[in-house]
Motif scaffolding. Structure first.
Motif, mmCIF file in Angstrom:
data_model
loop_
_atom_site.group_PDB
_atom_site.id
_atom_site.type_symbol
_atom_site.label_atom_id
_atom_site.label_comp_id
_atom_site.label_asym_id
_atom_site.label_seq_id
_atom_site.Cartn_x
_atom_site.Cartn_y
_atom_site.Cartn_z
ATOM 1 N N GLU A 92 -11.524 11.048 -7.396
ATOM 2 C CA GLU A 92 -11.795 9.611 -7.276
ATOM 3 C C GLU A 92 -10.810 8.820 -7.609
ATOM 4 O OE1 GLU A 92 -15.758 10.161 -8.410
ATOM 5 O OE2 GLU A 92 -16.972 10.069 -6.633
ATOM 6 N N ASN A 93 -10.987 9.312 -8.995
ATOM 7 C CA ASN A 93 -9.783 8.433 -10.145
ATOM 8 C C ASN A 93 -8.637 8.164 -9.262
ATOM 9 O OD1 ASN A 93 -11.357 8.366 -11.501
ATOM 10 N ND2 ASN A 93 -10.121 9.421 -13.414
ATOM 11 N N GLN B 201 -8.306 5.741 -6.723
ATOM 12 C CA GLN B 201 -8.312 4.524 -7.257
ATOM 13 C C GLN B 201 -6.496 3.294 -7.156
ATOM 14 O OE1 GLN B 201 -10.906 2.406 -6.950
ATOM 15 N NE2 GLN B 201 -11.836 4.303 -6.261
ATOM 16 N N ILE B 202 -5.563 4.889 -6.938
ATOM 17 C CA ILE B 202 -4.358 4.575 -7.221
ATOM 18 C C ILE B 202 -3.764 4.701 -5.802
ATOM 19 C CG2 ILE B 202 -1.989 5.289 -7.731
ATOM 20 C CD1 ILE B 202 -3.113 6.453 -10.040
ATOM 21 N N PHE B 203 -4.126 6.058 -5.226
ATOM 22 C CA PHE B 203 -3.562 5.980 -3.281
ATOM 23 C C PHE B 203 -4.462 4.907 -3.020
ATOM 24 C CE2 PHE B 203 -1.243 8.871 -5.468
ATOM 25 C CZ PHE B 203 0.170 9.114 -5.049
ATOM 26 N N THR B 204 -4.419 3.946 -2.732
ATOM 27 C CA THR B 204 -5.697 2.911 -1.678
ATOM 28 C C THR B 204 -4.757 3.160 -0.144
ATOM 29 O OG1 THR B 204 -3.879 1.228 -2.131
ATOM 30 C CG2 THR B 204 -5.818 1.495 -3.316
ATOM 31 N N THR B 205 -4.287 4.086 0.075
ATOM 32 C CA THR B 205 -3.800 3.947 1.702
ATOM 33 C C THR B 205 -4.705 5.376 1.868
ATOM 34 O OG1 THR B 205 -1.451 5.343 0.661
ATOM 35 C CG2 THR B 205 -1.353 2.788 1.408
ATOM 36 N N PHE B 206 -4.474 6.429 1.567
ATOM 37 C CA PHE B 206 -5.415 6.835 1.308
ATOM 38 C C PHE B 206 -6.905 6.950 1.957
ATOM 39 C CE2 PHE B 206 -2.774 11.219 0.954
ATOM 40 C CZ PHE B 206 -1.541 10.312 0.925
ATOM 41 N N LYS B 207 -7.512 6.094 1.018
ATOM 42 C CA LYS B 207 -8.869 5.417 1.278
ATOM 43 C C LYS B 207 -9.843 5.434 2.679
ATOM 44 C CE LYS B 207 -12.093 3.879 -1.630
ATOM 45 N NZ LYS B 207 -13.094 4.990 -2.260
ATOM 46 N N VAL B 208 -8.681 5.836 4.029
ATOM 47 C CA VAL B 208 -9.421 5.788 4.797
ATOM 48 C C VAL B 208 -10.034 6.610 5.807
ATOM 49 C CG1 VAL B 208 -7.168 3.598 4.965
ATOM 50 C CG2 VAL B 208 -7.139 6.042 5.682
ATOM 51 N N LYS C 201 -17.001 5.657 1.382
ATOM 52 C CA LYS C 201 -17.893 6.580 1.100
ATOM 53 C C LYS C 201 -17.483 7.599 -0.219
ATOM 54 C CE LYS C 201 -19.430 6.250 5.740
ATOM 55 N NZ LYS C 201 -19.665 7.273 7.241
ATOM 56 N N GLU C 202 -18.585 8.162 -0.532
ATOM 57 C CA GLU C 202 -18.090 9.003 -1.525
ATOM 58 C C GLU C 202 -17.082 10.216 -0.852
ATOM 59 O OE1 GLU C 202 -20.965 12.701 -4.307
ATOM 60 O OE2 GLU C 202 -21.577 10.898 -2.494
ATOM 61 N N VAL C 203 -16.275 10.478 -2.446
ATOM 62 C CA VAL C 203 -15.920 12.119 -1.563
ATOM 63 C C VAL C 203 -16.876 13.632 -2.032
ATOM 64 C CG1 VAL C 203 -13.631 13.585 -1.930
ATOM 65 C CG2 VAL C 203 -13.757 10.896 -2.021
ATOM 66 N N ILE C 204 -16.167 13.961 -1.175
ATOM 67 C CA ILE C 204 -16.787 15.810 -0.904
ATOM 68 C C ILE C 204 -16.029 16.043 -1.065
ATOM 69 C CG2 ILE C 204 -18.000 17.196 -0.091
ATOM 70 C CD1 ILE C 204 -19.196 14.986 2.412
ATOM 71 N N ILE C 205 -16.693 17.679 -2.551
ATOM 72 C CA ILE C 205 -15.430 18.531 -2.811
ATOM 73 C C ILE C 205 -15.880 19.667 -1.870
ATOM 74 C CG2 ILE C 205 -14.684 19.856 -5.111
ATOM 75 C CD1 ILE C 205 -13.481 17.471 -4.464
ATOM 76 N N ARG D 154 -17.703 14.276 10.846
ATOM 77 C CA ARG D 154 -18.662 13.794 10.449
ATOM 78 C C ARG D 154 -19.219 15.021 8.771
ATOM 79 N NH1 ARG D 154 -21.224 16.644 15.698
ATOM 80 N NH2 ARG D 154 -18.967 16.957 16.006
ATOM 81 N N MET D 155 -18.126 16.121 9.029
ATOM 82 C CA MET D 155 -18.596 16.414 7.571
ATOM 83 C C MET D 155 -17.702 16.334 6.012
ATOM 84 S SD MET D 155 -20.050 20.056 8.802
ATOM 85 C CE MET D 155 -19.767 20.551 8.008
ATOM 86 N N ASN D 156 -16.798 15.169 6.317
ATOM 87 C CA ASN D 156 -16.011 14.904 4.967
ATOM 88 C C ASN D 156 -16.082 13.362 5.393
ATOM 89 O OD1 ASN D 156 -13.486 16.082 3.183
ATOM 90 N ND2 ASN D 156 -12.347 15.328 5.019
ATOM 91 N N HIS D 157 -16.920 12.913 5.456
ATOM 92 C CA HIS D 157 -17.009 11.104 5.468
ATOM 93 C C HIS D 157 -15.860 10.775 5.866
ATOM 94 C CE1 HIS D 157 -20.698 11.739 1.697
ATOM 95 N NE2 HIS D 157 -20.820 11.975 2.698
ATOM 96 N N GLY D 158 -15.077 11.352 6.906
ATOM 97 C CA GLY D 158 -14.287 10.171 7.589
ATOM 98 C C GLY D 158 -13.160 10.419 7.240
ATOM 99 N N TYR D 159 -12.344 10.969 5.785
ATOM 100 C CA TYR D 159 -11.211 11.245 4.715
ATOM 101 C C TYR D 159 -10.371 11.769 5.596
ATOM 102 C CZ TYR D 159 -13.369 8.338 1.193
ATOM 103 O OH TYR D 159 -13.654 7.347 0.523
ATOM 104 N N LEU D 160 -9.597 11.495 5.903
ATOM 105 C CA LEU D 160 -8.259 12.315 6.924
ATOM 106 C C LEU D 160 -7.808 13.443 5.943
ATOM 107 C CD1 LEU D 160 -6.386 9.459 8.479
ATOM 108 C CD2 LEU D 160 -8.593 10.542 9.076
#
Length: 467
Positions: A49-50, A53-60, A76-80, A94-100
């Motif tokens: 999550e921290n 906040q730096i790599f905003t290009t990955f928050k998609v 959305k929340e990050v899943i570990i 659907r398993m990863n809140h849409g993160y790539l």
């Protein structure tokens, strides 16, 4: 992605990956950092999550448009995840809140898997390193009293430009005319299974050998790989197609760019038994060295880049609706896949900041294999080791055996570690995965398919004979 941007276009290379991606061709690669201590998942989640906040290009997340897919801001929340499946599996949004990207852990190992539409390997390394720095900062607050900052790092975390378009030269033309490649054959593993073989090699013997032979590490390993594959091809009497190894190339070394998106191209080494004696390693090495010398030139890279950009920006291609694009491009890509035997990617030296090095034990890299390129190969070095990795969907691991046996014969000692596919036991780097679950799922799918076919046949008979 800048904070005010809610969406952005995919770069020129990224456009293709969501269109052709599926469970058989995931377009996923994995980078793993092995630490000297067991992973705390709660701390890892905070570290990710921290980092976002730096790599905003990955928050998609990926969204479907009328003509192309595009990227949209994701809050959305990050899943570990705890690692419990085989690496580089297709990433279901659907398993990863849409993160790539997907973050998982096992014992003292952190895995970051990335969908290639998001970025290339060069940028991914920086992302993985910053996650590691943030994790260690949180885990050892007394040692690292200040939060990590990218101010002194050689990256521009806000830059999401399409460097392909920026460096595109319309007048250049380039295309591969060497024809279809030799494709490895043999029984495959179960669906969703990926066999992984890591060769942990002392860096000094490799460098010593390469200096003696006057070649680079990439050239040397490419030649060994061709030699190892040819030993399998020889077993097939009628197989005369060339062995073609695709080498991804970081274009930032040739053109000005600090983008966080994809900016890579490729060169292909075509080893044809009609033109070169592939039983002679010295001849293969000389051939590979000459190929690299001729093809790793800025002009040649610009030609390859121009060819791909021209296709992606053709007015005819752009105006085709996405549904039709998917149908057409999947057919084209299925044919293109037959033009490469394997891919070999060298990330080079992966350096961590000196203060964090005592906590980092290993770093390695995996690319998802596919139906045509049944094995894919990577290498990178970290500390005093170099790791050569082969991922595979084949039941046999003959190429792997040939490769590491040759290194041993050349006086380059290596330790081979697998993920348990070829040596049925739990390894320190990978969990033991229950293949019975995969077999049960496949059996249910088969039963469902057979039932559907029976119903369909009965319905057809009713219609035909009116009963």
């Amino acid at each position: 992605m800048k904070n005010q941007e809610k969406w952005r276009r995919l770069d020129n290379s990224a456009k293709l990956f969501p269109i052709v991606g599926n469970k058989k061709f995931s377009s996923i690669y994995r980078m793993s950092v092995v630490l000297t201590e067991e992973i705390n998942p709660k701390i890892l989640k905070q570290a990710v999550e921290n980092t976002l906040q730096i790599f905003t290009t990955f928050k998609v997340c990926l969204k479907r448009g009328f003509f192309w897919y595009y990227l949209e801001q994701n809050e959305k929340e990050v899943i570990i995840f705890k690692e419990d499946i085989y690496p580089c599996r297709y990433m279901d949004k659907r398993m990863n809140h849409g993160y790539l990207f997907k973050v998982s852990y096992y014992k003292n190992k952190i895995n970051i898997e990335i969908f290639h539409a998001l970025t290339d390997g060069g940028t991914a390394i920086e992302f993985v390193k910053v996650i590691t720095y943030n994790y260690l900062n949180l885990q050892h607050p007394n040692t690292f009293k200040e939060p990590f900052s990218v101010k002194n790092a050689d990256i521009d975390v806000q830059n999401s430009e399409d460097s392909y378009l920026k460096n595109y030269e319309k007048h250049l033309h380039g295309k591969d005319h060497s024809g279809k490649a030799y494709i490895l054959k043999g029984p495959r593993l179960l669906p969703y299974q990926v066999g992984v073989t890591h060769g942990f090699i002392s860096l000094k013997p490799v460098l010593k050998t390469c200096r003696r032979l006057k070649v680079t590490v990439t050239e040397y390993f490419t030649a060994v790989l061709i030699y190892a594959i040819y030993q399998e091809q020889q077993k097939e009497r009628n197989s005369k197609k060339p062995i073609k190894v695709c080498i991804p190339v970081n274009l930032k070394k040739y053109f000005e760019s600090t983008t966080m998106t994809n900016f890579f191209s490729y060169m292909t080494v075509v080893a044809d038994r009609k033109q070169i004696d592939l039983t002679d390693f010295d001849l293969i090495l000389a051939f590979v060295r000459n190929n690299f010398k001729n093809k790793l030139q800025k002009k040649e890279m610009a030609k390859t880049m121009a060819h791909t950009v021209r296709l992606g920006n053709s007015i005819y291609v752009r105006m085709i609706p996405l549904t039709m694009k998917k149908f057409i491009l999947k057919l084209i890509y299925k044919e293109i896949q037959k033009y490469t035997t394997t891919t070999f990617s060298n990330l080079g030296k992966v350096n961590f900041l000196p203060e964090y090095e005592p906590y980092v034990d290993q770093f390695f890299f995996i690319i998802a294999p596919e139906s045509a390129e049944k094995i894919k190969c990577t290498t990178c070095s970290c500390g005093n080791n170099i790791v050569f990795t082969i991922s595979s969907i084949l039941q046999n691991n003959n190429v792997e055996k040939n490769f590491f046996k040759f290194l041993t014969e050349q006086g380059i000692p290596n330790t081979v570690v697998t993920n348990g596919i070829y040596q049925k036991e739990e390894k320190a780097l990978y969990p033991k995965i229950n293949t019975l679950l995969i077999e049960e799922v496949m059996e249910k799918i088969k039963e469902k398919k057979e039932t559907k076919e029976k119903i369909s046949w009965k319905e057809k008979m009713k219609k035909k004979f009116h009963f």
